[in-house]
Design an enzyme around this catalytic site. Structure first.
Site, PDB file in Angstrom:
ATOM      1  N   THR A  47      52.136   9.201 101.267  1.00  0.00           N
ATOM      2  CA  THR A  47      52.371  10.622 100.983  1.00  0.00           C
ATOM      3  C   THR A  47      51.213  11.520 101.417  1.00  0.00           C
ATOM      4  OG1 THR A  47      51.555  10.287  98.728  1.00  0.00           O
ATOM      5  CG2 THR A  47      53.937  10.114  99.063  1.00  0.00           C
ATOM      6  N   ASP A 113      45.993  -2.723  88.687  1.00  0.00           N
ATOM      7  CA  ASP A 113      45.235  -1.539  89.092  1.00  0.00           C
ATOM      8  C   ASP A 113      45.906  -0.355  88.392  1.00  0.00           C
ATOM      9  OD1 ASP A 113      43.747   0.412  90.260  1.00  0.00           O
ATOM     10  OD2 ASP A 113      44.452   0.091  92.307  1.00  0.00           O
ATOM     11  N   SER A 187      34.934   2.383  91.601  1.00  0.00           N
ATOM     12  CA  SER A 187      34.098   3.455  92.154  1.00  0.00           C
ATOM     13  C   SER A 187      33.677   4.359  91.014  1.00  0.00           C
ATOM     14  CB  SER A 187      34.860   4.263  93.209  1.00  0.00           C
ATOM     15  OG  SER A 187      35.985   4.895  92.626  1.00  0.00           O
ATOM     16  N   THR A 233      43.097   1.577 100.021  1.00  0.00           N
ATOM     17  CA  THR A 233      41.884   0.780  99.767  1.00  0.00           C
ATOM     18  C   THR A 233      41.918   0.126  98.386  1.00  0.00           C
ATOM     19  OG1 THR A 233      40.808   2.847  99.143  1.00  0.00           O
ATOM     20  CG2 THR A 233      40.348   2.016 101.341  1.00  0.00           C
ATOM     21  N   ASP A 235      44.572  -0.786  96.740  1.00  0.00           N
ATOM     22  CA  ASP A 235      45.565  -1.867  96.790  1.00  0.00           C
ATOM     23  C   ASP A 235      44.976  -3.108  97.461  1.00  0.00           C
ATOM     24  OD1 ASP A 235      47.360   0.080  95.782  1.00  0.00           O
ATOM     25  OD2 ASP A 235      47.744   0.780  97.823  1.00  0.00           O
TER      26      ASP A 235
END
Length: 312
Positions: A47, A113, A187, A233, A235
């Site tokens: 998307t 995740d 992160s 990234t 995933d």
């Protein structure tokens, strides 16, 4: 004969590019896993492009697919992997499936995740409906074994803000107490000891010693920032963390070093190819920034370690 290890991956699918199942399946297969993919959406592309078309799988359709596996007695799994979901009832159905699979195989590992949002210009923003947060907090995280939130998602799940490494470690302990034995904050906005050019990630793994006591290993990693917006990234990270924690079950340091180093190689190859295609001084397009996955097969299979984790 080598023992088969089978993953049920419930994620999005794109015809063109690498996000969701497209970013997870190839690396897992390269690393020796059988992957059964359920596509939560089927889109033409991710998307981040100007346009996209496609279909969304609802919870009834997910149940139907799972029932088909069950009727044929092929619903035996070692791992479940999930990523981005927009729908509350779909997410609740995933939890039901995970619980049923864990009853069949108590050793099954669920890698989640918890994609909910991120920080943009210092401000956290959710990009899924607000009603998903309580489902993640109350239903998903308690049945997960490995979770890979970013800093913002870890804060959402615990209701605690992170301003320092110490607070991040406390938040990871809170997440452990909610269920998962392995937590990786993929992160953060925390300043790396190596300076502002580096992105900091943190990990914590609880293992049981032979005498029954709990041992916690905590690590910190610093990765050089790349000036580009990549999609998929997270995933890729979750899939490779699944693979490397399987191969190094009680060594989060090694598993994360291999995961992050492979990521580094994929991203460096991607940005190099994207810049070559876009030309000097021109910002690469979303199509040019699609992960160079196939070209990175060797790096995924046996990554040269370029990121060392610090044990805290």
């Amino acid at each position: 004969m080598e023992e088969e290890c089978r993953v049920l991956s419930i994620q999005s699918h794109v015809v063109r590019g690498y996000v969701g199942n497209r970013a997870a399946t190839f690396p897992l297969q390269v690393l020796g896993f059988e992957v059964d993919a359920v596509n939560s959406v089927q889109f033409s592309n991710h998307t981040g492009y100007s346009h996209w078309k496609g279909q969304v799988l609802n919870s009834d359709e997910l149940q139907e697919l799972y029932d088909g596996l069950k009727l044929n007695h092929v619903n035996q799994y070692d791992y479940v992997l999930t990523g981005y979901t927009r729908d509350k009832s779909f997410l609740a159905m995933v939890v039901d499936i995970v619980q049923e699979l864990k009853q069949q195989n108590p050793r099954l590992v669920y890698v989640c995740d918890p994609v909910m949002g991120d920080q943009r210009n210092g401000e956290g923003a959710m990009y899924v409906p607000d009603d998903l947060l309580p489902v993640y907090r109350e239903k998903v995280v308690p049945v997960a074994d490995i979770i890979t939130p970013n800093q913002f998602e870890a804060e959402l799940l615990t209701g605690r803000k992170i301003h320092s490494q110490e607070e991040a470690l406390e938040v990871m302990d809170m997440l452990h107490s909610m269920g998962p034995d392995t937590v990786v904050i993929t992160s953060s906005n925390l300043l790396s000891p190596r300076g502002s050019d580096y992105l900091m990630a943190l990990g914590s793994q609880r293992t049981r010693a032979p005498d029954g006591s709990v041992v916690t290993q905590r690590i910190r990693m610093e990765m050089h920032k790349v000036d580009a917006v990549f999609v998929g990234t997270g995933d890729l990270f979750a899939a490779m963390l699944l693979a490397w924690t399987h191969k190094h079950p009680n060594n989060l340091k090694v598993a994360c070093e291999k995961t992050v180093s492979a990521m580094h190689h994929v991203l460096q190859r991607t940005i190099k190819c994207a810049k070559a295609k876009s030309g000097e001084g021109v910002k690469p397009s979303p199509a040019q920034l699609e992960l160079r996955m196939v070209q990175s097969k060797k790096d995924i299979e046996s990554p040269e370690i370029v990121v060392q984790a610090t044990v805290l």
